[in-house]
Design a protein around this motif. Structure first.
Motif, PDB file in Angstrom:
ATOM      1  N   ILE A 144       4.181  14.870  -1.533  1.00  0.00           N
ATOM      2  CA  ILE A 144       5.659  15.351  -1.506  1.00  0.00           C
ATOM      3  C   ILE A 144       6.186  16.149  -0.431  1.00  0.00           C
ATOM      4  O   ILE A 144       7.253  16.039   0.011  1.00  0.00           O
ATOM      5  CB  ILE A 144       5.547  16.490  -2.781  1.00  0.00           C
ATOM      6  N   SER A 145       5.279  16.899   0.360  1.00  0.00           N
ATOM      7  CA  SER A 145       5.779  17.523   1.494  1.00  0.00           C
ATOM      8  C   SER A 145       5.955  16.289   2.589  1.00  0.00           C
ATOM      9  O   SER A 145       6.684  16.511   3.409  1.00  0.00           O
ATOM     10  CB  SER A 145       4.585  18.360   2.215  1.00  0.00           C
ATOM     11  N   ASP A 146       5.160  15.324   2.570  1.00  0.00           N
ATOM     12  CA  ASP A 146       5.403  14.018   3.494  1.00  0.00           C
ATOM     13  C   ASP A 146       6.850  13.613   3.223  1.00  0.00           C
ATOM     14  O   ASP A 146       7.435  13.048   4.240  1.00  0.00           O
ATOM     15  CB  ASP A 146       4.346  12.988   3.644  1.00  0.00           C
ATOM     16  N   LEU A 147       7.308  13.544   1.866  1.00  0.00           N
ATOM     17  CA  LEU A 147       8.373  12.855   1.522  1.00  0.00           C
ATOM     18  C   LEU A 147       9.526  13.734   2.071  1.00  0.00           C
ATOM     19  O   LEU A 147      10.619  13.250   2.380  1.00  0.00           O
ATOM     20  CB  LEU A 147       8.648  12.641  -0.159  1.00  0.00           C
ATOM     21  N   ASN A 151      11.482  12.079   9.133  1.00  0.00           N
ATOM     22  CA  ASN A 151      11.735  11.667  10.571  1.00  0.00           C
ATOM     23  C   ASN A 151      11.809  10.338  10.782  1.00  0.00           C
ATOM     24  O   ASN A 151      10.693   9.653  10.280  1.00  0.00           O
ATOM     25  CB  ASN A 151      10.591  12.361  11.211  1.00  0.00           C
ATOM     26  N   PRO A 152      12.872   9.919  11.505  1.00  0.00           N
ATOM     27  CA  PRO A 152      12.903   8.397  11.702  1.00  0.00           C
ATOM     28  C   PRO A 152      11.789   8.267  12.890  1.00  0.00           C
ATOM     29  O   PRO A 152      11.423   8.755  13.675  1.00  0.00           O
ATOM     30  CB  PRO A 152      14.297   8.309  12.206  1.00  0.00           C
ATOM     31  N   GLY A 153      11.081   7.032  12.771  1.00  0.00           N
ATOM     32  CA  GLY A 153      10.264   6.269  13.407  1.00  0.00           C
ATOM     33  C   GLY A 153       8.783   6.707  12.929  1.00  0.00           C
ATOM     34  O   GLY A 153       7.646   6.415  13.575  1.00  0.00           O
ATOM     35  N   THR A 154       8.653   7.436  11.813  1.00  0.00           N
ATOM     36  CA  THR A 154       7.213   7.917  11.591  1.00  0.00           C
ATOM     37  C   THR A 154       7.054   7.202  10.265  1.00  0.00           C
ATOM     38  O   THR A 154       6.101   7.538   9.242  1.00  0.00           O
ATOM     39  CB  THR A 154       7.324   9.402  11.101  1.00  0.00           C
ATOM     40  N   GLU A 155       7.798   6.075   9.930  1.00  0.00           N
ATOM     41  CA  GLU A 155       7.595   5.364   8.741  1.00  0.00           C
ATOM     42  C   GLU A 155       6.281   4.637   8.611  1.00  0.00           C
ATOM     43  O   GLU A 155       5.684   4.815   7.297  1.00  0.00           O
ATOM     44  CB  GLU A 155       8.616   4.092   8.187  1.00  0.00           C
ATOM     45  N   TRP A 156       5.891   4.014   9.427  1.00  0.00           N
ATOM     46  CA  TRP A 156       4.283   3.348   9.612  1.00  0.00           C
ATOM     47  C   TRP A 156       3.361   4.493   9.580  1.00  0.00           C
ATOM     48  O   TRP A 156       2.388   3.987   8.930  1.00  0.00           O
ATOM     49  CB  TRP A 156       4.312   2.539  10.808  1.00  0.00           C
ATOM     50  N   ALA A 160       0.520   4.275   6.512  1.00  0.00           N
ATOM     51  CA  ALA A 160      -0.726   4.053   6.844  1.00  0.00           C
ATOM     52  C   ALA A 160      -1.458   4.981   6.313  1.00  0.00           C
ATOM     53  O   ALA A 160      -2.579   5.024   5.910  1.00  0.00           O
ATOM     54  CB  ALA A 160      -0.935   4.172   8.415  1.00  0.00           C
ATOM     55  N   ARG A 161      -0.959   6.235   6.054  1.00  0.00           N
ATOM     56  CA  ARG A 161      -1.497   7.473   5.073  1.00  0.00           C
ATOM     57  C   ARG A 161      -1.766   6.940   3.723  1.00  0.00           C
ATOM     58  O   ARG A 161      -2.650   7.467   3.038  1.00  0.00           O
ATOM     59  CB  ARG A 161      -0.886   8.494   5.379  1.00  0.00           C
ATOM     60  N   LEU A 162      -0.646   6.416   3.327  1.00  0.00           N
ATOM     61  CA  LEU A 162      -0.776   5.894   1.810  1.00  0.00           C
ATOM     62  C   LEU A 162      -1.801   4.753   1.558  1.00  0.00           C
ATOM     63  O   LEU A 162      -2.218   4.739   0.357  1.00  0.00           O
ATOM     64  CB  LEU A 162       0.469   5.398   1.318  1.00  0.00           C
TER      65      LEU A 162
END
Length: 193
Positions: A144-147, A151-156, A160-162
Motif C-alpha cells: 500500500i505504501s508503494d502504491l 514515481n515515474p520510472g520506478t515501474e520495473w 521486481a519487488r512483487l
C-alpha cells in the motif's frame, strides 16, 4: 421292501412291534453324554451311588458296560475330561482377562499420547498461522505504501519487488521461468513507445 425301509416304516404290520429303534436309542444316548460333557455337568455316580440310566440297561439292551463297576469307571473317565476342560477354560479366561487389562492400559496410554501430540500440533499450527498473518499484514502495508508513491520510472522496480526472481525459494508449483526471463529482458531493454 429293503432293510432301510423297514427302519422308517410304521411299527404296525411289519413284525417289529412297538419296540424303540436301536439306532435312535444309541444316538440319543450319545447326544446326552456329549451334552453332559459340553455343559461340564459330568456324571455324579460316586456322589449318589447310582448308575445313570444312560449307562445302565435300557429295555433289556445295553450299548454300554454291563456291570456297575465298568459303568463307574466309564463315568469317571468322562468326568475327568470336563475337569481338564474346566481348568483350561479358567486358565484361558485368566489369560484373556490379563490381555484385556493390558490392552486397556495400552489404549489409555495411546489416547493420552495422542492427546498431547494433538495439543502440540495445534500450538504449532496456531503459531505458524500467527506468523503468516503478521508477514501478510507487513507485506500488505508495504504494498500500500508503494502504491501511494507513484514515481515515474520506478515501474520495473515495483514489478521486481512483487515477483520472486529466486528460482530456489519459489513456493509455486508451476514453472515461471519463462515469465521471469521475459520480465528481466524487458527491464534491461524497455520497449520504446
Amino acid at each position: 421292501m429293503d432293510d432301510f425301509d423297514m427302519l422308517n416304516a410304521p411299527a404296525a404290520g411289519n413284525g417289529v412291534g412297538s419296540e424303540e429303534d436301536p439306532a435312535a436309542a444309541f444316538l440319543a444316548q450319545q447326544e446326552s453324554e456329549i451334552a453332559g460333557i459340553e455343559n461340564d455337568e459330568g456324571f455324579s455316580i460316586l456322589d449318589s451311588g447310582e448308575v445313570p440310566s444312560s449307562l445302565g440297561d435300557s429295555n433289556g439292551e445295553s450299548n454300554g458296560p454291563s456291570d456297575a463297576y465298568a459303568a463307574i469307571s466309564n463315568a469317571d473317565r468322562l468326568q475327568a475330561e470336563p475337569e481338564s476342560l474346566r481348568k483350561w477354560r479358567e486358565e484361558q479366561r485368566e489369560r484373556l482377562e490379563l490381555l484385556d487389562a493390558n490392552s486397556r492400559t495400552q489404549e489409555s496410554e495411546w489416547k493420552e499420547k495422542a492427546k498431547v501430540e494433538l495439543e502440540e500440533w495445534h500450538a504449532r499450527q496456531n503459531e505458524q498461522l500467527e506468523k503468516t498473518k503478521t508477514n501478510n499484514r507487513a507485506a500488505e502495508e508495504a504494498m500500500i505504501s508503494d502504491l501511494d508513491e507513484n514515481n515515474p520510472g520506478t515501474e520495473w522496480e515495483r514489478v521486481a519487488r512483487l515477483c520472486d526472481f529466486n528460482p530456489k525459494s519459489s513456493k509455486q508449483a508451476k514453472d515461471v521461468s519463462r515469465m521471469r526471463s521475459v520480465l528481466i529482458s524487458l527491464k534491461q531493454s524497455p520497449l520504446v513507445r
